[in-house]
Design an enzyme around this catalytic site. Sequence first.
Site, mmCIF file in Angstrom:
data_model
loop_
_atom_site.group_PDB
_atom_site.id
_atom_site.type_symbol
_atom_site.label_atom_id
_atom_site.label_comp_id
_atom_site.label_asym_id
_atom_site.label_seq_id
_atom_site.Cartn_x
_atom_site.Cartn_y
_atom_site.Cartn_z
ATOM 1 N N PRO A 1 -10.425 2.465 7.706
ATOM 2 C CA PRO A 1 -9.707 1.227 8.015
ATOM 3 C C PRO A 1 -8.654 0.857 6.987
ATOM 4 C CG PRO A 1 -11.976 0.773 7.332
ATOM 5 C CD PRO A 1 -11.869 2.255 7.563
ATOM 6 N N ASN A 2 -7.538 0.432 7.527
ATOM 7 C CA ASN A 2 -6.384 -0.111 6.789
ATOM 8 C C ASN A 2 -5.564 0.953 6.067
ATOM 9 O OD1 ASN A 2 -6.838 -2.895 7.463
ATOM 10 N ND2 ASN A 2 -8.624 -2.796 6.144
ATOM 11 N N ARG B 1 2.206 -1.845 1.801
ATOM 12 C CA ARG B 1 1.749 -3.053 1.093
ATOM 13 C C ARG B 1 0.921 -2.633 -0.111
ATOM 14 N NH1 ARG B 1 -0.451 -6.618 6.229
ATOM 15 N NH2 ARG B 1 1.331 -6.097 7.527
ATOM 16 N N TYR C 1 -2.299 0.988 -4.381
ATOM 17 C CA TYR C 1 -2.413 2.209 -3.573
ATOM 18 C C TYR C 1 -1.178 3.108 -3.613
ATOM 19 C CZ TYR C 1 -6.485 -0.250 -1.822
ATOM 20 O OH TYR C 1 -7.683 -0.923 -1.744
ATOM 21 N N ASN D 1 -11.580 9.647 3.442
ATOM 22 C CA ASN D 1 -11.503 8.359 2.758
ATOM 23 C C ASN D 1 -12.023 7.306 3.735
ATOM 24 O OD1 ASN D 1 -10.939 5.952 1.509
ATOM 25 N ND2 ASN D 1 -8.914 6.584 0.783
ATOM 26 N N ALA E 1 -13.022 0.718 3.316
ATOM 27 C CA ALA E 1 -14.062 -0.280 3.015
ATOM 28 C C ALA E 1 -15.415 0.051 3.652
ATOM 29 C CB ALA E 1 -13.581 -1.662 3.454
ATOM 30 N N GLU F 1 -15.641 13.064 -0.221
ATOM 31 C CA GLU F 1 -15.260 11.642 -0.208
ATOM 32 C C GLU F 1 -14.125 11.444 -1.217
ATOM 33 O OE1 GLU F 1 -18.505 9.183 -1.480
ATOM 34 O OE2 GLU F 1 -17.315 7.345 -1.515
ATOM 35 N N HIS G 1 -11.254 8.509 -2.849
ATOM 36 C CA HIS G 1 -10.704 7.163 -2.981
ATOM 37 C C HIS G 1 -9.447 7.228 -3.829
ATOM 38 C CE1 HIS G 1 -14.093 5.506 -0.968
ATOM 39 N NE2 HIS G 1 -14.876 6.235 -1.734
ATOM 40 N N ARG H 1 -12.783 -1.697 -10.256
ATOM 41 C CA ARG H 1 -12.381 -2.812 -9.407
ATOM 42 C C ARG H 1 -13.573 -3.768 -9.192
ATOM 43 N NH1 ARG H 1 -9.136 -0.704 -4.365
ATOM 44 N NH2 ARG H 1 -8.573 -2.927 -4.312
HETATM 45 O O1 CA2 Z 1 -9.251 3.446 -3.085
HETATM 46 C C1 CA2 Z 1 -9.458 3.758 -1.909
HETATM 47 O O2 CA2 Z 1 -9.024 4.787 -1.395
HETATM 48 C C2 CA2 Z 1 -10.282 2.825 -1.016
HETATM 49 O O3 CA2 Z 1 -11.085 3.627 -0.161
HETATM 50 C C3 CA2 Z 1 -9.290 2.015 -0.206
HETATM 51 C C4 CA2 Z 1 -9.946 0.948 0.653
HETATM 52 C C5 CA2 Z 1 -10.891 0.076 -0.171
HETATM 53 O O4 CA2 Z 1 -11.572 -0.839 0.665
HETATM 54 C C6 CA2 Z 1 -11.899 0.922 -0.934
HETATM 55 O O5 CA2 Z 1 -12.700 0.062 -1.722
HETATM 56 C C7 CA2 Z 1 -11.196 1.923 -1.831
HETATM 57 C C8 CA2 Z 1 -8.893 0.013 1.270
HETATM 58 C C9 CA2 Z 1 -7.824 0.724 2.014
HETATM 59 C C10 CA2 Z 1 -6.763 -0.302 2.318
HETATM 60 O O6 CA2 Z 1 -5.530 0.347 2.202
HETATM 61 C C11 CA2 Z 1 -4.414 -0.427 2.124
HETATM 62 C C12 CA2 Z 1 -3.272 0.225 1.820
HETATM 63 C C13 CA2 Z 1 -2.110 -0.504 1.691
HETATM 64 C C14 CA2 Z 1 -2.122 -1.861 1.899
HETATM 65 C C15 CA2 Z 1 -3.292 -2.511 2.210
HETATM 66 C C16 CA2 Z 1 -4.448 -1.778 2.351
#
Ligand code: CA2
Length: 156
Positions: free
Chosen positions: A10-11, A18, A23, A79, A82, A104, A106, A113
Amino acid sequence: MATLLLLNGPNLNLLGTREPGVYGATTLADVEAQCRATAQRLGYELEAFQSNHEGALIDKIHDAGKRFKTGEVAGVVFNPGAFTHTSVAIFDAISGVKPLPVIEIHISNVHAREAFRHHSYVSPAAAGIVVGFGTDGYTLAIEGLVRKVAAAAAAG
Ligand code: CA2
């Protein structure tokens, strides 16, 4: 030529659009192209899939498990976003398709964090984990997966 599966949760479709401070500026399309180039350099095809839906990701893992048995899929880089921190169902799915290797990954260092990102339901079922290398981590994960696949083949 066997296939590696790249799964993003997700996301992650928002990558590069963003929160570049967390990221980076690389988009998901860039990540997929980078992983495809790495896979092809190492002698594999790459299939990429992103979903914001837990069940869709679980269906892909089940499908990869079936294709692993036929030799079509060699392993997965995942990946889970969340869902990493919430999903017993994804842990069960990966456990249920063993010995399919799932790495896996990240992008951020989740351990630096918020406390709620420090626990992963996925890690105990993963064949390896890559954390905190930015989007370069996807390349490292593909390379690590291919080494695991070669080691498993050598061990018979
Ligand atoms: O660090 C990572 O790859 C995460 O898997 C990213 C997830 C987060 O919930 C994990 O704790 C760590 C979130 C991905 C959201 O990605 C975005 C990218 C750009 C803008 C907003 C969100």
